[in-house]
Design a protein around this motif. Structure first.
Motif, PDB file in Angstrom:
ATOM      1  N   THR A 182       0.829  -1.207   0.000  1.00 26.78           N
ATOM      2  CA  THR A 182       0.000   0.000   0.000  1.00 26.78           C
ATOM      3  C   THR A 182       0.864   1.258   0.000  1.00 26.78           C
ATOM      4  N   ASP A 183       0.315   2.335  -0.505  1.00 28.08           N
ATOM      5  CA  ASP A 183       0.975   3.635  -0.416  1.00 28.08           C
ATOM      6  C   ASP A 183       0.659   4.209   0.957  1.00 28.08           C
ATOM      7  N   TYR A 184       1.662   4.263   1.789  1.00 29.60           N
ATOM      8  CA  TYR A 184       1.447   4.699   3.172  1.00 29.60           C
ATOM      9  C   TYR A 184       2.756   5.249   3.711  1.00 29.60           C
ATOM     10  N   SER A 185       2.663   6.354   4.421  1.00 29.99           N
ATOM     11  CA  SER A 185       3.844   6.992   4.993  1.00 29.99           C
ATOM     12  C   SER A 185       4.010   6.554   6.448  1.00 29.99           C
ATOM     13  N   LEU A 186       4.960   5.681   6.680  1.00 36.28           N
ATOM     14  CA  LEU A 186       5.211   5.207   8.044  1.00 36.28           C
ATOM     15  C   LEU A 186       5.883   6.294   8.881  1.00 36.28           C
ATOM     16  N   PRO A 187       5.598   6.348  10.169  1.00 38.99           N
ATOM     17  CA  PRO A 187       6.368   7.229  11.058  1.00 38.99           C
ATOM     18  C   PRO A 187       7.851   6.869  10.970  1.00 38.99           C
ATOM     19  N   LEU A 188       8.701   7.862  11.156  1.00 35.92           N
ATOM     20  CA  LEU A 188      10.141   7.696  10.997  1.00 35.92           C
ATOM     21  C   LEU A 188      10.683   6.505  11.785  1.00 35.92           C
ATOM     22  N   PHE A 204       0.620  -9.942  12.675  1.00 37.36           N
ATOM     23  CA  PHE A 204       0.642  -8.948  11.593  1.00 37.36           C
ATOM     24  C   PHE A 204       2.046  -8.362  11.490  1.00 37.36           C
ATOM     25  N   GLY A 205       2.587  -8.357  10.272  1.00 36.15           N
ATOM     26  CA  GLY A 205       3.914  -7.793  10.060  1.00 36.15           C
ATOM     27  C   GLY A 205       3.887  -6.707   9.001  1.00 36.15           C
ATOM     28  N   PHE A 206       4.763  -5.722   9.135  1.00 35.60           N
ATOM     29  CA  PHE A 206       4.846  -4.660   8.122  1.00 35.60           C
ATOM     30  C   PHE A 206       6.263  -4.114   8.034  1.00 35.60           C
ATOM     31  N   VAL A 207       6.602  -3.655   6.819  1.00 37.06           N
ATOM     32  CA  VAL A 207       7.936  -3.116   6.579  1.00 37.06           C
ATOM     33  C   VAL A 207       7.880  -2.181   5.377  1.00 37.06           C
ATOM     34  N   GLN A 208       8.674  -1.132   5.412  1.00 35.22           N
ATOM     35  CA  GLN A 208       8.753  -0.208   4.276  1.00 35.22           C
ATOM     36  C   GLN A 208       9.653  -0.819   3.211  1.00 35.22           C
ATOM     37  N   LYS A 211      10.092   4.454  -0.630  1.00 38.96           N
ATOM     38  CA  LYS A 211       9.539   5.657  -0.013  1.00 38.96           C
ATOM     39  C   LYS A 211       8.012   5.647  -0.107  1.00 38.96           C
ATOM     40  N   ASN A 212       7.367   5.801   1.052  1.00 43.31           N
ATOM     41  CA  ASN A 212       5.901   5.836   1.153  1.00 43.31           C
ATOM     42  C   ASN A 212       5.215   4.590   0.590  1.00 43.31           C
ATOM     43  N   LYS A 213       5.917   3.461   0.637  1.00 44.03           N
ATOM     44  CA  LYS A 213       5.333   2.209   0.179  1.00 44.03           C
ATOM     45  C   LYS A 213       5.612   1.124   1.210  1.00 44.03           C
ATOM     46  N   VAL A 214       4.532   0.478   1.666  1.00 42.84           N
ATOM     47  CA  VAL A 214       4.645  -0.498   2.760  1.00 42.84           C
ATOM     48  C   VAL A 214       4.143  -1.869   2.304  1.00 42.84           C
ATOM     49  N   TYR A 215       4.933  -2.869   2.614  1.00 42.83           N
ATOM     50  CA  TYR A 215       4.521  -4.260   2.420  1.00 42.83           C
ATOM     51  C   TYR A 215       4.057  -4.797   3.763  1.00 42.83           C
ATOM     52  N   TRP A 216       2.915  -5.490   3.765  1.00 43.56           N
ATOM     53  CA  TRP A 216       2.414  -6.067   5.010  1.00 43.56           C
ATOM     54  C   TRP A 216       1.892  -7.480   4.772  1.00 43.56           C
ATOM     55  N   TYR A 217       1.857  -8.238   5.844  1.00 47.52           N
ATOM     56  CA  TYR A 217       1.298  -9.590   5.792  1.00 47.52           C
ATOM     57  C   TYR A 217       0.548  -9.855   7.093  1.00 47.52           C
ATOM     58  N   ILE A 244      -2.133   2.059  13.858  1.00 56.05           N
ATOM     59  CA  ILE A 244      -1.364   2.137  12.617  1.00 56.05           C
ATOM     60  C   ILE A 244      -1.597   0.904  11.754  1.00 56.05           C
ATOM     61  N   ILE A 245      -1.816  -0.239  12.395  1.00 60.99           N
ATOM     62  CA  ILE A 245      -2.076  -1.475  11.663  1.00 60.99           C
ATOM     63  C   ILE A 245      -3.433  -1.407  10.989  1.00 60.99           C
ATOM     64  N   GLN A 246      -4.407  -0.845  11.696  1.00 53.66           N
ATOM     65  CA  GLN A 246      -5.731  -0.637  11.092  1.00 53.66           C
ATOM     66  C   GLN A 246      -5.624   0.286   9.870  1.00 53.66           C
ATOM     67  N   GLU A 247      -4.806   1.308   9.985  1.00 48.62           N
ATOM     68  CA  GLU A 247      -4.652   2.272   8.895  1.00 48.62           C
ATOM     69  C   GLU A 247      -3.976   1.627   7.679  1.00 48.62           C
ATOM     70  N   ILE A 248      -2.979   0.805   7.923  1.00 48.11           N
ATOM     71  CA  ILE A 248      -2.281   0.122   6.836  1.00 48.11           C
ATOM     72  C   ILE A 248      -3.249  -0.779   6.064  1.00 48.11           C
ATOM     73  N   ILE A 249      -4.063  -1.517   6.805  1.00 49.24           N
ATOM     74  CA  ILE A 249      -5.042  -2.401   6.163  1.00 49.24           C
ATOM     75  C   ILE A 249      -6.060  -1.581   5.362  1.00 49.24           C
ATOM     76  N   SER A 250      -6.595  -0.522   5.988  1.00 52.96           N
ATOM     77  CA  SER A 250      -7.632   0.300   5.343  1.00 52.96           C
ATOM     78  C   SER A 250      -7.124   0.991   4.083  1.00 52.96           C
ATOM     79  N   SER A 251      -5.847   1.326   4.055  1.00 53.57           N
ATOM     80  CA  SER A 251      -5.289   2.071   2.919  1.00 53.57           C
ATOM     81  C   SER A 251      -4.993   1.185   1.713  1.00 53.57           C
TER      82      SER A 251
END
Length: 378
Positions: A182-188, A204-208, A211-217, A244-251
């Protein structure tokens, strides 16, 4: 020039072709799909995989196209860490970074590196017939190819393994997995970390990955009613997790979410037969709990190319298996075990598990990672 045939143009198969090219071999790579599509998934190239790509002269372009990961964290659903492993010591020791990257980007990097290899798309293998010169490969298109040396990088459901090797056991873990980008801006604070949150029968796992692109599983256990699990409910399954996990899924565009049941291959003892050798998921498919599936395939490709450059097929395959089998099977077994521990459903056992993880010294975790990152040599 000796020609080696490779079934499968995944990460392992393409790396195999590049490694063989650099050793002076000609290769033909046969891929069943009609075109290489940008599948919506990311990949973590751990230190061992990046050591291989450094040896092949590819680590710089991969580092440029991906995102540097300096820490691996196991957390509670609220993202409070249970375990943190700082990877900087391994970066200094082995001279490479750990990289998170879009799988399709990596695949294209590898395809672009092929020079003399022939990549044949829409070649789905149907039948293999032994003959005096090796094997005849028959494809769904009706075409047949004579192969003197065959490497199978065709995954968990390998046609080569099924037709030429003894019966094997594919094990279903009873866990459902969703993967998305997803296109998402993670906090620094999260931009150079892999975070995996463990809950009750799910994680739930996530990683950038750019830039502004996140892979999650996301993974969730099931017993009998797997049909009830679907992409529309992912957010509900993880409603107890941090916002933040809810936001990643929703986006994430639901059309870009890929689903699969998690399986592995029960360890097998025979990796080669005459002029045929299995690599990657075709011979040691593992659950994704250590992020080592592709990494182990990449190791296979490098070490097998080294063996083939020095020995004839049967001796090369024998030495390859001897060098790789112990480590690969250890990773298969440990991945299976981690998956079971991560998906505990009893609150009391979860509490004990979390305490054990918190109290485990980082030195022990680093010792385990050092064993995984160390690559066998001839």
């Amino acid at each position: 020039m000796r020609t080696i045939d490779i079934i499968g143009a995944g990460i392992g198969g393409l790396t195999m072709a590049i490694a063989l090219e650099q050793k002076g071999f000609k290769t033909r790579v046969f891929e069943q799909t009609e075109n290489i599509k940008p599948i919506g998934a990311g990949i973590i190239l751990a230190n061992n995989a990046m050591q291989v790509y450094k040896a092949l002269g590819l680590h710089k372009i991969i580092e440029e196209k991906g995102n540097h990961i300096s820490s691996l964290n196991i957390t509670k659903p609220d993202l409070i860490p249970l375990s943190k492993v700082n990877l900087s010591a391994f970066e200094h020791k082995f001279g490479v970074k750990n990289i998170a990257i879009h799988r399709a980007v990596l695949q294209q990097i590898l395809i672009d590196q092929l020079s003399s290899s022939s990549l044949k798309l829409n070649f789905k293998l149907e039948k293999i017939t032994k003959n005096s010169n090796g094997h005849t490969l028959k494809f769904k298109t009706g075409q047949t190819i004579q192969s003197s040396t065959l490497i199978a990088a065709d995954g968990l459901n390998s046609i080569v393994r099924q037709q030429l090797f003894s019966k094997t056991n594919i094990r279903n873990v009873q866990q459902f997995c969703w993967r998305g980008i997803t296109d998402y801006s993670l906090p620094l604070k999260y931009q150079n970390e892999l975070n995996e949150a463990w809950g009750m029968s799910n994680r739930f796992g996530f990683v950038q990955i750019a830039k502004n692109k996140v892979y999650w599983y996301a993974l969730k256990s099931f017993k009998k009613n797997k049909e009830e699990l679907n992409s529309n409910n992912i957010k509900n399954y993880f409603s107890q997790y941090k916002t933040i996990i809810q936001e990643i899924i929703s986006s994430t565009n639901k059309k870009q979410i890929h689903t699969a049941e998690i399986s592995d291959l029960k360890p097998i003892k025979q990796w080669y037969k005459e002029n045929v050798c299995l690599i990657g998921d075709a011979v040691h498919a593992m659950t994704p709990n250590m992020g080592q599936g592709a990494c182990q395939a990449i190791e296979d490709a490098f070490i097998l190319s080294e063996c083939l450059s020095k020995y004839q097929n049967n001796i090369a395959f024998k030495k390859f298996q001897k060098l790789r089998i112990k480590k690969a099977h250890q990773v298969v077994k440990k991945s299976w075990m981690i998956g079971k521990i991560a998906h505990l459903s009893n609150p009391f056992l979860i509490s004990i598990r979390n305490q054990i993880i918190k109290l485990t010294p980082e030195s022990i975790n680093k010792k385990q990672f050092n064993q995984i990152f160390k690559i066998s040599r001839l």
